[in-house]
Design a protein around this motif. Structure first.
Motif, mmCIF file in Angstrom:
data_model
loop_
_atom_site.group_PDB
_atom_site.id
_atom_site.type_symbol
_atom_site.label_atom_id
_atom_site.label_comp_id
_atom_site.label_asym_id
_atom_site.label_seq_id
_atom_site.Cartn_x
_atom_site.Cartn_y
_atom_site.Cartn_z
ATOM 1 N N UNK A 52 0.800 -1.229 0.000
ATOM 2 C CA UNK A 52 0.000 0.000 0.000
ATOM 3 C C UNK A 52 0.834 1.283 0.000
ATOM 4 N N UNK A 53 2.012 1.279 0.645
ATOM 5 C CA UNK A 53 2.772 2.541 0.724
ATOM 6 C C UNK A 53 3.379 2.952 -0.610
ATOM 7 N N UNK A 54 3.375 2.018 -1.569
ATOM 8 C CA UNK A 54 3.820 2.371 -2.929
ATOM 9 C C UNK A 54 2.785 1.923 -3.956
ATOM 10 N N UNK A 66 9.657 -8.424 -2.210
ATOM 11 C CA UNK A 66 9.056 -8.378 -0.871
ATOM 12 C C UNK A 66 8.460 -6.968 -0.751
ATOM 13 N N UNK A 67 7.730 -6.680 0.329
ATOM 14 C CA UNK A 67 7.170 -5.330 0.450
ATOM 15 C C UNK A 67 8.226 -4.215 0.468
ATOM 16 N N UNK A 88 10.501 3.674 -10.393
ATOM 17 C CA UNK A 88 11.792 3.532 -9.716
ATOM 18 C C UNK A 88 11.724 2.427 -8.656
ATOM 19 N N UNK A 89 12.798 1.661 -8.539
ATOM 20 C CA UNK A 89 12.860 0.557 -7.578
ATOM 21 C C UNK A 89 12.726 1.055 -6.135
ATOM 22 N N UNK A 90 12.390 0.117 -5.278
ATOM 23 C CA UNK A 90 12.283 0.367 -3.831
ATOM 24 C C UNK A 90 13.183 -0.627 -3.119
ATOM 25 N N UNK A 91 13.995 -0.146 -2.213
ATOM 26 C CA UNK A 91 14.747 -1.038 -1.350
ATOM 27 C C UNK A 91 14.925 -0.282 -0.033
ATOM 28 N N UNK A 97 8.687 5.311 7.189
ATOM 29 C CA UNK A 97 7.771 5.932 8.160
ATOM 30 C C UNK A 97 6.463 6.327 7.476
ATOM 31 N N UNK A 98 5.441 6.519 8.283
ATOM 32 C CA UNK A 98 4.164 6.976 7.730
ATOM 33 C C UNK A 98 4.145 8.503 7.697
ATOM 34 N N UNK A 99 3.167 9.062 6.993
ATOM 35 C CA UNK A 99 3.035 10.529 6.969
ATOM 36 C C UNK A 99 2.835 11.071 8.378
#
Lengths: 409, 409
Positions: A52-54, A66-67, A88-91, A97-99
């Motif tokens: 959900x965060x992305x 993985x997430x 763009x990739x995520x690692x 953190x949340x907003x």
């Protein structure tokens, strides 16, 4: 089918291990081998959804391992030099953190230590000090891990844990000058991430804190904007340390402390993690840290995920980075490195820390081709044929491992 | 409040007229005047939502005038040179086709006429011919209309009907060379858009078909990718003609025909539309066509929509374009043009058709400032102080009209 791109065994191994990781299992040499031996179904049918965060990422362009480890498909990187943020990739070493955790982005604070006048500054303060924009290759230290012939532990990234990003922020050197300069005798620039640490664990075991040689300060930036938008949380907003030419882990997200220090941090991620450890050995401080990136290039199209290739003129495209210096030229081979042809560099040059795109137009008859590319930097350094495999599979820049096999019909 | 940015009467007029247009009313001099006299409520409270075909745009960055005219807020353009696609303005002369209308993007066809070997080619065919990537300023011909002191008819754009975009496609000259070159005696390059035409109306009255001088072919491109992603339908995908240095209307979306012709097209959008007609006169072919763009710059921050300005060091930023040539320098004035200071150009240079960003760090005491900027091109052409107002308010490049008044507290 002969008119589809054949996935090499190496690629298949990588994709399979990725699925294992995506399923939340820790990949091991044994499980990867086992999976490779049994996996016959296409990977696409098992694709994991974006966390959900992305959720705003372009799902069809991404491979969710993985997430917190999500890569860009080889063919989805496009030809526009800058990688769109939604591809763009995520690692993330720790969850973003949340907003709510962050609050007002301009009020985000960072402590400066090991300088003439140690001080805490907000993003608002930093915005008064200076402004610069630069493009750099952002690449996970483990990009290409899945292309090593062995089975180093960790996410089995192919080529997509990398992108070329436009950053805007303040040069670190301008901030440090305003704070009276680096204190005498300091050898490292140490950045600390502001991720929420899991409870009940020694913070030094999990905190994202990295030291790089103090000289890296010269071109480093504290960035609040990425590709024209306020830096997304998933990518390190409100404030991220950008260390051009250094691999991803050194580009500290949610940076809350920048210290000039005599020693490298004792955090595990520096002391034993991200070390170029020989295969079979654990990381320790005597081994080289994972810092600068090497000259590297790879073909993006045709690629195992870009569909069938028809005989005739084909534009072979890819990206090439020089590590710490400009790209001078890229050569392409259609026979696995026996013969090479000069490719053409395409599009504007965004500076030595960005990547260049290249293209070779060639007339392909039906058959099978091993398509490789090899970059040469301005000072004449040539991309290596093979990177030395290491325990954690870092910094794989070898052109042999990045070769793609294509079937042309 | 003295610490907020004061909106100039000129800006207020523009914003108000935009709201009228957004409400589906045709703005007229009388209604705009009336609205300006009565509008006191903040514009934000009346913001229109994004229409569904561009629901993926970043709503907080956009001003929706009508469903087909949507601009980027002055302060939302960012400092990363390239305008993110989700913040780029929209201006469509006819509604964008749907995905169903388009079908397979690679099968999209375009007819080439007025060349040695007239032919129909698909996007797949074009992708075999060549590949180039370039950055250009895409700017609606009417950008800045709302800053003219008079009330020219049309959407009252402020500064945000413009962006700097990275395009990937095939150079037109490569395609035309493959088709045997331009036929003898041709004077114009005429592009025809593939929008669905409304029924019951003479097609020539509504079709998007534009002619530009044939020389523009040299740098023109048929583009299928924009900012690293397949060209969105809203911006002209699957295939758009990019004519660098020429205003938006000449960059034909959904291009289905590219013809080299002896005469300009008889379509109304060329014959009487987009003409530099004197105020009070209708367009006719004797008047100059709206083709190339002039040198132009504007401040993006601080701006009327970027919030209060506190006394102290302020980074004044903006964008500057050279029209058909490189930007050489940008000067900034804090006193409405009495005195000027040289700004610094920021970030990589993406070529003569892109814009540059600039910054001037200055220490502002409390007070009111008229902040202006003025670009000078490589050959020494200076941005004009005032563009000649014309009936439809095209090509407003005057630095006086683009001045922002800021209150510093």
């Amino acid at each position: 089918m002969t008119n589809s791109i054949k996935i090499t065994r190496r690629n298949l191994l990588g994709a399979t291990a990725g699925l294992i990781a995506a399923a939340g299992l820790k990949p091991s040499a044994a499980s990867a081998q086992q999976a490779a031996a049994t996996a016959a179904a296409p990977a696409a049918s098992k694709a994991k959804p974006l966390p959900s965060y992305v959720s705003w990422k372009h799902a069809d362009s991404m491979i969710v391992h993985t997430p917190t480890t999500i890569e860009t498909k080889r063919s989805a990187i496009g030809s526009s030099i800058i990688t769109p943020t939604d591809r763009l990739f995520i690692r993330n070493n720790l969850p973003a953190p949340s907003e709510a955790d962050i609050g007002d982005v301009n009020a985000w604070k960072i402590n400066f230590e090991g300088v003439g006048k140690p001080q805490t500054l907000s993003v608002t303060d930093l915005k008064q000090i200076g402004l610069e924009t630069m493009a750099t290759v952002l690449q996970c230290s483990g990009n290409g891990r899945g292309l090593f012939p062995g089975k180093p532990s960790g996410t089995r990234w192919q080529t997509g844990a990398a992108g070329c990003v436009m950053w805007t922020g303040v040069p670190v050197r301008d901030v440090i000058q305003a704070l009276g300069g680096v204190s005498a005798g300091m050898v490292y620039m140490t950045g600390t991430g502001g991720e929420k640490l899991p409870e009940g664990i020694d913070p030094s075991a999990v905190i994202v804190e990295r030291s790089v040689p103090v000289a890296a300060m010269q071109d480093a930036m504290l960035a609040w904007e990425m590709n024209g938008e306020p830096m997304p949380l998933a990518h390190g907003g409100p404030l991220r340390l950008i260390v051009p030419g250094y691999s991803g882990v050194n580009n500290i997200k949610y940076i809350k402390r920048l210290a000039f220090t005599k020693e490298q941090t004792q955090a595990a991620i520096q002391k034993t993690g991200y070390r170029m450890s020989p295969v079979g050995q654990k990381g320790d401080p005597s081994q080289p840290a994972v810092w600068t990136m090497d000259a590297k290039s790879w073909v993006t199209s045709p690629s195992p995920d870009s569909g069938p290739v028809k005989a005739g003129v084909v534009q072979i495209t890819g990206v090439a980075m020089g590590g710490l210096e400009d790209v001078a030229k890229v050569d392409v081979s259609l026979d696995g490195g026996k013969t090479w042809q000069a490719a053409r560099l395409v599009g504007p040059d965004l500076g030595k820390y960005a990547w260049r795109q290249f293209v070779l137009a060639t007339n392909l008859k039906p058959g099978q081709y091993d398509v490789s590319c090899r970059v040469t930097t301005k000072s004449g350094v040539e991309q290596v044929a093979q990177s030395t495999e290491n325990a954690a599979g870092y910094l794989n820049s070898g052109w042999i491992a990045h070769t793609v096999k294509i079937d042309v019909a």
